[in-house]
Scaffold this motif. Structure first.
Motif, PDB file in Angstrom:
ATOM      1  N   GLY A  75       0.794  -1.219   0.000  1.00 54.21           N
ATOM      2  CA  GLY A  75       0.000   0.000   0.000  1.00 54.21           C
ATOM      3  C   GLY A  75       0.825   1.267   0.000  1.00 54.21           C
ATOM      4  N   PHE A  76       2.155   1.163  -0.008  1.00 51.56           N
ATOM      5  CA  PHE A  76       2.995   2.358   0.017  1.00 51.56           C
ATOM      6  C   PHE A  76       3.073   3.015  -1.363  1.00 51.56           C
ATOM      7  CE2 PHE A  76       5.420  -0.067   3.485  1.00 51.56           C
ATOM      8  CZ  PHE A  76       4.518   0.346   4.438  1.00 51.56           C
ATOM      9  N   LEU A  77       2.963   2.198  -2.422  1.00 51.50           N
ATOM     10  CA  LEU A  77       2.924   2.700  -3.779  1.00 51.50           C
ATOM     11  C   LEU A  77       1.748   2.050  -4.504  1.00 51.50           C
ATOM     12  CD1 LEU A  77       6.725   2.547  -4.759  1.00 51.50           C
ATOM     13  CD2 LEU A  77       5.425   4.552  -4.058  1.00 51.50           C
ATOM     14  N   VAL A  78       1.289   2.682  -5.585  1.00 52.76           N
ATOM     15  CA  VAL A  78       0.129   2.181  -6.323  1.00 52.76           C
ATOM     16  C   VAL A  78       0.582   1.653  -7.681  1.00 52.76           C
ATOM     17  CG1 VAL A  78      -2.119   2.751  -7.287  1.00 52.76           C
ATOM     18  CG2 VAL A  78      -1.342   3.863  -5.175  1.00 52.76           C
ATOM     19  N   ARG A  79       0.292   0.366  -7.925  1.00 51.52           N
ATOM     20  CA  ARG A  79       0.653  -0.260  -9.191  1.00 51.52           C
ATOM     21  C   ARG A  79      -0.118   0.402 -10.332  1.00 51.52           C
ATOM     22  NH1 ARG A  79       3.235  -2.090 -12.918  1.00 51.52           N
ATOM     23  NH2 ARG A  79       3.457  -4.285 -13.491  1.00 51.52           N
ATOM     24  N   CYS A 105      -1.017  17.851  14.017  1.00 51.68           N
ATOM     25  CA  CYS A 105      -2.272  17.272  14.509  1.00 51.68           C
ATOM     26  C   CYS A 105      -2.847  16.275  13.515  1.00 51.68           C
ATOM     27  CB  CYS A 105      -3.293  18.379  14.800  1.00 51.68           C
ATOM     28  SG  CYS A 105      -3.740  19.360  13.348  1.00 51.68           S
ATOM     29  N   HIS A 106      -1.966  15.628  12.742  1.00 57.80           N
ATOM     30  CA  HIS A 106      -2.420  14.720  11.706  1.00 57.80           C
ATOM     31  C   HIS A 106      -2.121  13.267  12.079  1.00 57.80           C
ATOM     32  CE1 HIS A 106      -1.820  18.613   9.748  1.00 57.80           C
ATOM     33  NE2 HIS A 106      -2.686  18.228   8.827  1.00 57.80           N
ATOM     34  N   VAL A 107      -2.954  12.373  11.579  1.00 56.79           N
ATOM     35  CA  VAL A 107      -2.694  10.944  11.693  1.00 56.79           C
ATOM     36  C   VAL A 107      -2.861  10.323  10.319  1.00 56.79           C
ATOM     37  CG1 VAL A 107      -3.433  10.780  14.097  1.00 56.79           C
ATOM     38  CG2 VAL A 107      -5.100  10.399  12.266  1.00 56.79           C
ATOM     39  N   LYS A 108      -2.207   9.171  10.139  1.00 57.02           N
ATOM     40  CA  LYS A 108      -2.332   8.462   8.876  1.00 57.02           C
ATOM     41  C   LYS A 108      -2.945   7.107   9.139  1.00 57.02           C
ATOM     42  CE  LYS A 108       0.158   7.443   4.661  1.00 57.02           C
ATOM     43  NZ  LYS A 108       1.403   7.671   3.909  1.00 57.02           N
ATOM     44  N   SER A 109      -4.032   6.805   8.475  1.00 56.65           N
ATOM     45  CA  SER A 109      -4.736   5.542   8.645  1.00 56.65           C
ATOM     46  C   SER A 109      -5.192   5.044   7.280  1.00 56.65           C
ATOM     47  CB  SER A 109      -5.943   5.726   9.576  1.00 56.65           C
ATOM     48  OG  SER A 109      -6.641   4.515   9.760  1.00 56.65           O
ATOM     49  N   ASN A 110      -4.864   3.792   6.980  1.00 55.64           N
ATOM     50  CA  ASN A 110      -5.231   3.185   5.695  1.00 55.64           C
ATOM     51  C   ASN A 110      -4.752   4.022   4.515  1.00 55.64           C
ATOM     52  OD1 ASN A 110      -6.626   1.038   7.000  1.00 55.64           O
ATOM     53  ND2 ASN A 110      -8.438   2.352   7.231  1.00 55.64           N
ATOM     54  N   GLY A 111      -3.560   4.592   4.673  1.00 55.00           N
ATOM     55  CA  GLY A 111      -2.964   5.356   3.592  1.00 55.00           C
ATOM     56  C   GLY A 111      -3.479   6.770   3.442  1.00 55.00           C
ATOM     57  N   VAL A 112      -4.395   7.191   4.309  1.00 60.35           N
ATOM     58  CA  VAL A 112      -4.985   8.532   4.217  1.00 60.35           C
ATOM     59  C   VAL A 112      -4.549   9.373   5.422  1.00 60.35           C
ATOM     60  CG1 VAL A 112      -7.120   9.858   4.120  1.00 60.35           C
ATOM     61  CG2 VAL A 112      -6.971   7.646   2.952  1.00 60.35           C
ATOM     62  N   THR A 113      -4.007  10.553   5.162  1.00 58.39           N
ATOM     63  CA  THR A 113      -3.602  11.471   6.221  1.00 58.39           C
ATOM     64  C   THR A 113      -4.715  12.482   6.469  1.00 58.39           C
ATOM     65  OG1 THR A 113      -1.263  11.256   5.634  1.00 58.39           O
ATOM     66  CG2 THR A 113      -1.892  13.178   6.946  1.00 58.39           C
ATOM     67  N   SER A 114      -5.068  12.670   7.723  1.00 53.35           N
ATOM     68  CA  SER A 114      -6.170  13.588   8.042  1.00 53.35           C
ATOM     69  C   SER A 114      -5.920  14.272   9.379  1.00 53.35           C
ATOM     70  CB  SER A 114      -7.506  12.834   8.083  1.00 53.35           C
ATOM     71  OG  SER A 114      -7.462  11.801   9.054  1.00 53.35           O
ATOM     72  N   ILE A 115      -6.626  15.377   9.592  1.00 51.64           N
ATOM     73  CA  ILE A 115      -6.567  16.098  10.868  1.00 51.64           C
ATOM     74  C   ILE A 115      -7.338  15.300  11.906  1.00 51.64           C
ATOM     75  CG2 ILE A 115      -7.272  18.210  12.064  1.00 51.64           C
ATOM     76  CD1 ILE A 115      -6.934  19.653   9.350  1.00 51.64           C
ATOM     77  N   HIS A 116      -6.744  15.147  13.081  1.00 55.03           N
ATOM     78  CA  HIS A 116      -7.352  14.361  14.156  1.00 55.03           C
ATOM     79  C   HIS A 116      -7.867  15.325  15.230  1.00 55.03           C
ATOM     80  CE1 HIS A 116      -7.578  11.674  17.669  1.00 55.03           C
ATOM     81  NE2 HIS A 116      -7.642  10.667  16.806  1.00 55.03           N
TER      82      HIS A 116
END
Length: 336
Positions: free
Chosen positions: A1-5, A226-237
């Motif tokens: 999931g780190f890169l997209v084929r 104030c960000h977290v990364k979950s399932n490849g998506v970074t968002s404000i927590h």
């Protein structure tokens, strides 16, 4: 999931570029948007900025990063080495040390503050980017199969703080920065929560080195983390937004209550036509929205300003509530 084929990798028989390696490494390390832009003259990649803020990559003397250049074996070796060096202190395997033997500058008020924010967990759990136990202390998944007590968690916390204090003390000494106890405590809490990467060329590090800043500048420099990364998506927590405000209050006013009051956040929504200077900023209640953060465009679009959800232009207003705003451009149909 780190890169997209078929997106990041369309041909397996070509050299990897410095830009693609930055994306791979930043995603693998779980790094989030550092909130800094314009470090290099030839790329605005958030992955490159995140690695630079963490001290993993650098640029060339002419101010470029050269994202399209092929990566060499020597460069990869250097990056891997810096990744290992960036790892935080290892948690001791035996948490039964006498806490009175651990010398800290961090005050007992701040230790209680951190315990309140982290909460106690008897067994190891996954915390977005690492396994943690006790009061948020990093650990391996199987380090403590029988769990730990609150007394043992207290020791682990103090051991971790001791390691972070060493890094903070080095940063302060190298830059001739002198802090009051409450300012030091606030930075210890921030570092315990996000790591020491902020000490390397972040907006917060720059303000502390300069020694001159407004309350709002300091608040936004702390609050951006104030960000977290979950399932490849970074968002404000939202929880981290509240924690950052609590730490801002400790830094500015010596307020250890843990209450997330006195400051409001402004969230800048991404736009299709341009890019943002940052995605969130913090302002003291009743103050003007200063410093202001703008959106930019590479195709000549004229930025009209930030507009609230009810269509009001955010201009000479005072901070009285949390806001979410969106950029508008001269070519927008409703504004031509």
């Amino acid at each position: 999931g780190f890169l997209v084929r078929y997106q990041d990798i369309s041909d397996l028989d070509v050299n990897m570029t410095r830009g693609l390696l930055a994306k791979l490494a930043a995603n693998a390390l779980g790094l989030s948007d550092p909130g800094t832009y314009g470090t290099f003259t030839d790329t605005d990649s958030v992955y490159v900025e995140a690695l630079y803020a963490a001290g993993i990559v650098g640029g060339y003397p002419d101010g470029t990063y050269r994202p399209d250049a092929s990566v060499s074996r020597a460069e990869i070796a250097a990056i891997v080495n810096r990744i290992y060096q960036s790892f935080e202190p290892v948690v001791p395997t035996d948490p039964d040390q006498d806490p009175t033997e651990i010398t800290l500058r961090t005050t007992e008020q701040m230790i209680d503050f951190i315990k309140q924010k982290e909460g106690f967990r008897e067994r190891a759990y996954w915390d977005y980017a690492q396994y943690s136990i006790g009061y948020g202390s990093a650990c391996g998944k199987d380090d403590y199969p029988n769990g730990i007590t609150e007394a043992q968690a207290d020791v682990l916390l103090r051991e971790m703080l001791q390691g972070f204090e060493e890094k903070l003390d080095k940063f302060l000494a190298e830059n001739n920065i002198f802090l009051s106890d409450n300012q030091y405590d606030a930075l210890v809490s921030l570092t315990y929560n996000i790591g020491s990467g902020w000490m390397k060329e972040s907006a917060l590090a720059t303000l502390l080195k300069n020694g001159t800043y407004s309350n709002n500048e300091l608040a936004s420099a702390i609050g951006i983390w104030c960000h977290v990364k979950s399932n490849g998506v970074t968002s404000i927590h939202d929880g981290l937004v509240a924690r950052r405000i609590s730490e801002i209050n400790v830094f500015l006013y010596g307020d250890y209550s843990g209450e997330a009051t006195g400051f409001y956040s402004v969230r800048f929504e991404q736009t299709e036509k341009g890019d943002r200077a940052r995605d969130i900023a913090f302002y003291e209640a009743g103050s003007a929205y200063d410093p202001a953060f703008e959106a930019t465009s590479d195709d000549g679009e004229i930025f009209l300003g930030w507009y609230t959800e009810d269509g009001t232009l955010l201009t000479d207003l005072r901070a009285t509530q949390d806001l979410t705003v969106t950029a508008r451009w001269q070519s927008d149909d409703a504004w031509v």
